[in-house]
Motif scaffolding. Structure first.
Motif, mmCIF file in Angstrom:
data_model
loop_
_atom_site.group_PDB
_atom_site.id
_atom_site.type_symbol
_atom_site.label_atom_id
_atom_site.label_comp_id
_atom_site.label_asym_id
_atom_site.label_seq_id
_atom_site.Cartn_x
_atom_site.Cartn_y
_atom_site.Cartn_z
ATOM 1 N N ARG A 193 0.845 -1.204 0.000
ATOM 2 C CA ARG A 193 0.000 0.000 0.000
ATOM 3 C C ARG A 193 0.880 1.254 0.000
ATOM 4 O O ARG A 193 0.661 2.176 -0.789
ATOM 5 N N LEU A 194 1.885 1.261 0.857
ATOM 6 C CA LEU A 194 2.774 2.420 0.928
ATOM 7 C C LEU A 194 3.603 2.565 -0.346
ATOM 8 O O LEU A 194 3.818 3.696 -0.817
ATOM 9 N N PHE A 195 4.049 1.480 -0.920
ATOM 10 C CA PHE A 195 4.789 1.551 -2.186
ATOM 11 C C PHE A 195 3.909 2.192 -3.259
ATOM 12 O O PHE A 195 4.379 3.008 -4.044
ATOM 13 N N ARG A 196 2.640 1.813 -3.289
ATOM 14 C CA ARG A 196 1.718 2.372 -4.268
ATOM 15 C C ARG A 196 1.478 3.856 -4.013
ATOM 16 O O ARG A 196 1.480 4.661 -4.930
ATOM 17 N N GLU A 197 1.249 4.223 -2.751
ATOM 18 C CA GLU A 197 0.882 5.598 -2.418
ATOM 19 C C GLU A 197 2.036 6.583 -2.503
ATOM 20 O O GLU A 197 1.841 7.723 -2.921
ATOM 21 N N GLN A 198 3.236 6.166 -2.063
ATOM 22 C CA GLN A 198 4.316 7.149 -2.005
ATOM 23 C C GLN A 198 5.584 6.722 -2.728
ATOM 24 O O GLN A 198 6.559 7.453 -2.747
ATOM 25 N N GLY A 199 5.553 5.537 -3.341
ATOM 26 C CA GLY A 199 6.711 5.055 -4.079
ATOM 27 C C GLY A 199 7.589 4.165 -3.228
ATOM 28 O O GLY A 199 7.645 4.311 -2.001
ATOM 29 N N TYR A 200 8.259 3.261 -3.890
ATOM 30 C CA TYR A 200 9.116 2.306 -3.195
ATOM 31 C C TYR A 200 10.265 3.014 -2.483
ATOM 32 O O TYR A 200 10.522 2.776 -1.301
ATOM 33 N N GLN A 201 10.969 3.885 -3.207
ATOM 34 C CA GLN A 201 12.143 4.539 -2.634
ATOM 35 C C GLN A 201 11.791 5.414 -1.436
ATOM 36 O O GLN A 201 12.575 5.510 -0.487
ATOM 37 N N ALA A 202 10.634 6.048 -1.459
ATOM 38 C CA ALA A 202 10.247 6.969 -0.382
ATOM 39 C C ALA A 202 9.710 6.255 0.853
ATOM 40 O O ALA A 202 9.539 6.871 1.902
ATOM 41 N N THR A 203 9.446 4.984 0.745
ATOM 42 C CA THR A 203 8.864 4.224 1.862
ATOM 43 C C THR A 203 9.969 3.640 2.733
ATOM 44 O O THR A 203 10.880 2.983 2.231
ATOM 45 N N THR A 204 9.849 3.866 4.022
ATOM 46 C CA THR A 204 10.838 3.324 4.967
ATOM 47 C C THR A 204 10.264 2.116 5.707
ATOM 48 O O THR A 204 9.046 1.951 5.812
ATOM 49 N N VAL A 205 11.159 1.300 6.243
ATOM 50 C CA VAL A 205 10.734 0.152 7.041
ATOM 51 C C VAL A 205 9.984 0.636 8.281
ATOM 52 O O VAL A 205 9.004 0.006 8.703
ATOM 53 N N GLU A 206 10.384 1.758 8.832
ATOM 54 C CA GLU A 206 9.699 2.307 9.999
ATOM 55 C C GLU A 206 8.252 2.667 9.667
ATOM 56 O O GLU A 206 7.349 2.421 10.473
ATOM 57 N N GLN A 207 8.022 3.232 8.490
ATOM 58 C CA GLN A 207 6.653 3.549 8.070
ATOM 59 C C GLN A 207 5.834 2.276 7.888
ATOM 60 O O GLN A 207 4.654 2.228 8.253
#
Length: 194
Positions: free
Chosen positions: A21-35
């Motif tokens: 979901r986060l990869f889709r919403e904000q992109g793979y590179q911008a997504t952190t493990v903490e998020q």
């Protein structure tokens, strides 16, 4: 599965679902493990217990995989059916057995694989495995070698149709992609006459 194993499987699926979901919403590179951990309501250490690296979250081998179920459904089709009608029947049976939630998760998984470049790259092995499973099942049904050029051509035509339908559906996610796949495979069975 024991209760503990089911709970672990649910946790793993939820972590990966939130990551996708986060990869889709904000992109793979911008997504952190903490998020991802926060979204899945687990600690970052829990994410790493299930996925050694962030890149492992992009590998979808076990996330709503239908590889084994597709092979079994295809093997269960009547022997007198040709390869295309057998695959159509197997896919209908397989997707009819999925709950609406499972179907939606599977569709989202597949769309993300073709729209997020990092997921596409991480899952090339999965695509190759699916092609091999289909080729092997078709060869077995026909009593032929999986490397027979005719078997390979039929399997590759089916795989190509599947990817084409998926790419089209990812651009315009209207309707049911399985129904679209069934219609398009029907055209293959008709000999692709124009």
């Amino acid at each position: 599965m024991s209760l503990r194993e089911r709970k672990k499987a649910r946790t793993k699926t939820e972590i990966q679902r939130q990551a996708l979901r986060l990869f889709r919403e904000q992109g793979y590179q911008a997504t952190t493990v903490e998020q991802i951990a926060e979204a899945a309501e687990v600690a970052p250490s829990t994410v790493f217990r299930y996925f050694a690296t962030k890149e492992d979250l992009a590998v979808l081998d076990d996330y709503y995989s239908l590889a084994d179920a597709t092979a079994a459904a295809l093997a269960a089709q009547p022997a007198e059916l040709g390869p295309v009608p057998a695959l159509r029947g197997a896919l209908r049976a397989l997707f009819d057995d999925l709950s609406p939630e499972e179907r939606a998760a599977r569709y989202e998984r597949d769309v993300l694989m073709v729209t997020v470049p990092e997921l596409w790259a991480a899952n090339l092995g999965l695509f190759a495995k699916g092609r091999e499973i289909l080729r092997d099942q078709l060869a077995k049904r026909a009593g032929r070698d999986p490397d027979d050029p005719a078997v390979r051509a039929v399997a590759d035509a089916m795989v190509g149709i599947g990817y084409g339908v998926l790419f089209d559906w990812a651009k315009n996610p209207q309707g049911d992609p399985i129904a679209a796949l069934d219609r398009t495979l029907g055209r293959l069975a008709d000999g692709l006459a124009l």
